[in-house]
Design a protein around this motif. Sequence first.
Motif, PDB file in Angstrom:
ATOM      1  N   ALA A  91       0.827  -1.206   0.000  1.00 61.10           N
ATOM      2  CA  ALA A  91       0.000   0.000   0.000  1.00 61.10           C
ATOM      3  C   ALA A  91       0.859   1.253   0.000  1.00 61.10           C
ATOM      4  CB  ALA A  91      -0.933   0.001   1.203  1.00 61.10           C
ATOM      5  N   ALA A  92       2.025   1.168   0.632  1.00 66.57           N
ATOM      6  CA  ALA A  92       2.925   2.326   0.677  1.00 66.57           C
ATOM      7  C   ALA A  92       3.424   2.708  -0.704  1.00 66.57           C
ATOM      8  CB  ALA A  92       4.114   2.026   1.597  1.00 66.57           C
ATOM      9  N   GLN A  93       3.297   1.795  -1.663  1.00 66.06           N
ATOM     10  CA  GLN A  93       3.731   2.065  -3.032  1.00 66.06           C
ATOM     11  C   GLN A  93       2.545   2.057  -4.005  1.00 66.06           C
ATOM     12  OE1 GLN A  93       6.791  -0.800  -3.937  1.00 66.06           O
ATOM     13  NE2 GLN A  93       8.072  -0.196  -2.207  1.00 66.06           N
ATOM     14  N   SER A  94       1.336   2.236  -3.464  1.00 66.69           N
ATOM     15  CA  SER A  94       0.129   2.148  -4.285  1.00 66.69           C
ATOM     16  C   SER A  94      -0.673   3.438  -4.226  1.00 66.69           C
ATOM     17  CB  SER A  94      -0.741   0.972  -3.819  1.00 66.69           C
ATOM     18  OG  SER A  94      -0.031  -0.258  -3.918  1.00 66.69           O
ATOM     19  N   ASP A  95      -1.592   3.551  -5.153  1.00 65.32           N
ATOM     20  CA  ASP A  95      -2.458   4.725  -5.234  1.00 65.32           C
ATOM     21  C   ASP A  95      -3.869   4.436  -4.737  1.00 65.32           C
ATOM     22  OD1 ASP A  95      -0.628   6.562  -6.916  1.00 65.32           O
ATOM     23  OD2 ASP A  95      -0.649   4.689  -8.045  1.00 65.32           O
ATOM     24  N   VAL A  96      -4.311   3.191  -4.928  1.00 59.99           N
ATOM     25  CA  VAL A  96      -5.691   2.821  -4.635  1.00 59.99           C
ATOM     26  C   VAL A  96      -5.705   1.437  -3.993  1.00 59.99           C
ATOM     27  CG1 VAL A  96      -7.984   2.357  -5.616  1.00 59.99           C
ATOM     28  CG2 VAL A  96      -6.519   4.126  -6.644  1.00 59.99           C
ATOM     29  N   VAL A  97      -6.596   1.258  -3.027  1.00 62.00           N
ATOM     30  CA  VAL A  97      -6.926  -0.068  -2.511  1.00 62.00           C
ATOM     31  C   VAL A  97      -8.414  -0.286  -2.759  1.00 62.00           C
ATOM     32  CG1 VAL A  97      -7.135  -1.540  -0.472  1.00 62.00           C
ATOM     33  CG2 VAL A  97      -5.117  -0.081  -0.753  1.00 62.00           C
ATOM     34  N   ARG A 118      -1.309   6.318   6.809  1.00 66.30           N
ATOM     35  CA  ARG A 118      -0.067   6.469   7.552  1.00 66.30           C
ATOM     36  C   ARG A 118       1.135   6.015   6.737  1.00 66.30           C
ATOM     37  NH1 ARG A 118      -3.098   5.645  12.437  1.00 66.30           N
ATOM     38  NH2 ARG A 118      -3.140   3.387  12.144  1.00 66.30           N
ATOM     39  N   VAL A 119       0.929   5.007   5.880  1.00 65.00           N
ATOM     40  CA  VAL A 119       2.045   4.530   5.066  1.00 65.00           C
ATOM     41  C   VAL A 119       2.047   5.164   3.680  1.00 65.00           C
ATOM     42  CG1 VAL A 119       2.141   2.337   6.298  1.00 65.00           C
ATOM     43  CG2 VAL A 119       0.769   2.492   4.206  1.00 65.00           C
ATOM     44  N   ARG A 120       0.883   5.718   3.256  1.00 64.47           N
ATOM     45  CA  ARG A 120       0.787   6.314   1.918  1.00 64.47           C
ATOM     46  C   ARG A 120      -0.186   7.486   1.971  1.00 64.47           C
ATOM     47  NH1 ARG A 120       2.319   8.120  -3.009  1.00 64.47           N
ATOM     48  NH2 ARG A 120       1.551   6.888  -4.757  1.00 64.47           N
ATOM     49  N   PRO A 121       0.267   8.658   2.354  1.00 65.93           N
ATOM     50  CA  PRO A 121      -0.620   9.826   2.355  1.00 65.93           C
ATOM     51  C   PRO A 121      -1.236  10.034   0.964  1.00 65.93           C
ATOM     52  CG  PRO A 121       1.422  10.321   3.499  1.00 65.93           C
ATOM     53  CD  PRO A 121       1.618   8.985   2.843  1.00 65.93           C
ATOM     54  N   GLY A 122      -2.527  10.316   0.950  1.00 70.69           N
ATOM     55  CA  GLY A 122      -3.209  10.540  -0.320  1.00 70.69           C
ATOM     56  C   GLY A 122      -3.772   9.284  -0.950  1.00 70.69           C
ATOM     57  N   ILE A 123      -3.645   8.139  -0.279  1.00 76.56           N
ATOM     58  CA  ILE A 123      -4.150   6.901  -0.873  1.00 76.56           C
ATOM     59  C   ILE A 123      -5.676   6.917  -0.897  1.00 76.56           C
ATOM     60  CG2 ILE A 123      -4.326   5.521   1.249  1.00 76.56           C
ATOM     61  CD1 ILE A 123      -3.023   3.203  -0.439  1.00 76.56           C
ATOM     62  N   ILE A 124      -6.249   6.244  -1.886  1.00 77.14           N
ATOM     63  CA  ILE A 124      -7.698   6.157  -2.058  1.00 77.14           C
ATOM     64  C   ILE A 124      -8.139   4.752  -1.679  1.00 77.14           C
ATOM     65  CG2 ILE A 124      -9.558   6.156  -3.781  1.00 77.14           C
ATOM     66  CD1 ILE A 124      -7.576   8.235  -5.274  1.00 77.14           C
ATOM     67  N   LEU A 125      -9.151   4.659  -0.840  1.00 77.08           N
ATOM     68  CA  LEU A 125      -9.722   3.375  -0.453  1.00 77.08           C
ATOM     69  C   LEU A 125     -11.111   3.259  -1.060  1.00 77.08           C
ATOM     70  CD1 LEU A 125      -9.764   0.718   1.113  1.00 77.08           C
ATOM     71  CD2 LEU A 125     -10.540   2.000   3.137  1.00 77.08           C
ATOM     72  N   THR A 126     -11.255   2.373  -2.025  1.00 77.22           N
ATOM     73  CA  THR A 126     -12.539   2.149  -2.683  1.00 77.22           C
ATOM     74  C   THR A 126     -13.214   0.957  -2.019  1.00 77.22           C
ATOM     75  OG1 THR A 126     -11.770   3.071  -4.775  1.00 77.22           O
ATOM     76  CG2 THR A 126     -13.672   1.600  -4.861  1.00 77.22           C
ATOM     77  N   ARG A 127     -14.352   1.216  -1.396  1.00 78.16           N
ATOM     78  CA  ARG A 127     -15.045   0.214  -0.596  1.00 78.16           C
ATOM     79  C   ARG A 127     -16.348  -0.179  -1.277  1.00 78.16           C
ATOM     80  NH1 ARG A 127     -14.044   1.171   5.719  1.00 78.16           N
ATOM     81  NH2 ARG A 127     -13.989  -1.102   5.458  1.00 78.16           N
ATOM     82  N   VAL A 128     -16.495  -1.455  -1.531  1.00 75.51           N
ATOM     83  CA  VAL A 128     -17.665  -2.004  -2.208  1.00 75.51           C
ATOM     84  C   VAL A 128     -18.392  -2.922  -1.233  1.00 75.51           C
ATOM     85  CG1 VAL A 128     -18.470  -3.414  -4.135  1.00 75.51           C
ATOM     86  CG2 VAL A 128     -16.509  -1.884  -4.448  1.00 75.51           C
ATOM     87  N   SER A 129     -19.687  -2.697  -1.060  1.00 74.00           N
ATOM     88  CA  SER A 129     -20.457  -3.506  -0.116  1.00 74.00           C
ATOM     89  C   SER A 129     -21.912  -3.542  -0.536  1.00 74.00           C
ATOM     90  CB  SER A 129     -20.337  -2.933   1.305  1.00 74.00           C
ATOM     91  OG  SER A 129     -20.890  -1.628   1.355  1.00 74.00           O
ATOM     92  N   GLY A 130     -22.691  -4.365   0.154  1.00 76.21           N
ATOM     93  CA  GLY A 130     -24.101  -4.475  -0.198  1.00 76.21           C
ATOM     94  C   GLY A 130     -24.900  -3.236   0.132  1.00 76.21           C
ATOM     95  N   PHE A 131     -24.647  -2.651   1.324  1.00 78.06           N
ATOM     96  CA  PHE A 131     -25.498  -1.567   1.806  1.00 78.06           C
ATOM     97  C   PHE A 131     -24.734  -0.306   2.172  1.00 78.06           C
ATOM     98  CE2 PHE A 131     -27.696  -5.553   2.683  1.00 78.06           C
ATOM     99  CZ  PHE A 131     -28.924  -5.309   2.069  1.00 78.06           C
ATOM    100  N   GLY A 132     -23.446  -0.221   1.841  1.00 79.58           N
ATOM    101  CA  GLY A 132     -22.665   0.951   2.183  1.00 79.58           C
ATOM    102  C   GLY A 132     -21.992   0.801   3.533  1.00 79.58           C
TER     103      GLY A 132
END
Length: 407
Positions: A91-97, A118-132
Amino acid sequence: MTSDGSSAPLSGVRVLELGQLIAGPFCGQLLADFGADVVKIEDPNRSDPMRQWGVIEQGKSLSWNVIARGKRCVCADLRTVEGREFVLRLAAQSDVVVENFRPGTMERFGLAHEDLERVRPGIILTRVSGFGQDGPYAHRPGYGSIGEAMGGLRHLIGEPDRPPSRMGVSIGDLLTGMHAALGTLLALRVRDRTGQGQIVDASIFESVLALTESLVSEYAVAGVTRTRSGAVLPGVAPSNVYTTSDGQELLIAANQDTVFRRLADAMGRPDLGDSAEYGTHVERGHRQAELDRLINEWAGKHTASTLLALLDEHAIPVGRVYVASDMLTDPQFRARRSIVEVKDDILGAVPMQGVAPRLSRTPGSVRWGGPQLGEHDAEVRAELASRSGTPADSGVDAGTGDRGMGS
């Protein structure tokens, strides 16, 4: 094998894909199609169930071959300290999870957005779920079928005198994956301007709801509840499937007034186009069933090839109801390379849908089909070691847990 997609739009963007099955991985597929380096993390003990779903040929799932195309597959058990630390270093070397666990799972893994930032400032976390990620139903397991039901789609599919039906694909999951990919691109755009990352929250029920047009407004304002109407949309006529003399099914759509007049001319009945009964959209809607019977009777006097040529001559929207074999031989599909062949070490050349949409300067591409479990372990570990200065095998858990990574 290159991982950056050369000059594709998302070249240089690294995405970590966590989770399994369809909704989250379809988001990853779309990003990979446009050049993102998608590194899929799989539990080494159970792997992604999609590897066993659908049609299996020579021991390989064709569904997996499509949804995992263009991705690099690496093993790590997120239930172990070593696995989590490995993901954090990636993740420290990534843009998106991208993840599609039940809400709360990432937090239990120690991979919440604040942990990633904390390991990658500016990282984007894309969360997919049934109800949010919030609300009273957030904790519930959410399959695509449930989101289709609660988002309003299932109630609309099928014949009015029968229980709700479904589409032959996992449309709720796929719609959510598309919305998740859209949200990811929007978040990347914001980060380009501000340097700040954020959470993309894509739910299945809302992704389905977004496709229901004015369904809610019609009820709230006019008291109208849409319901199942079979092969037609009530009041939109003619737009239906009609059978030719040689048993072929053609969908003819001539519901606009000017187009219907052209259809009437093609039928040798120009009087219909200007008649009080059929001359306007509203009146045709009132007589939808009788108009369909009239057109079906006319279509039944012609072969499919004759009718296609006649309707094309009159600029009437028409198309055969295709199955896969039709798509593989259709000249339009061939001219646009809508179906591409992807080489596979086990299956040979595998035809599958190409990349959509098409970009004129920086098109996407299908670089390879779904990899084997852990196929890119050594490659990704070596890259991680070279960038971080740690041994290539450091902290990578080969899999000692007794459960898979799903929640």
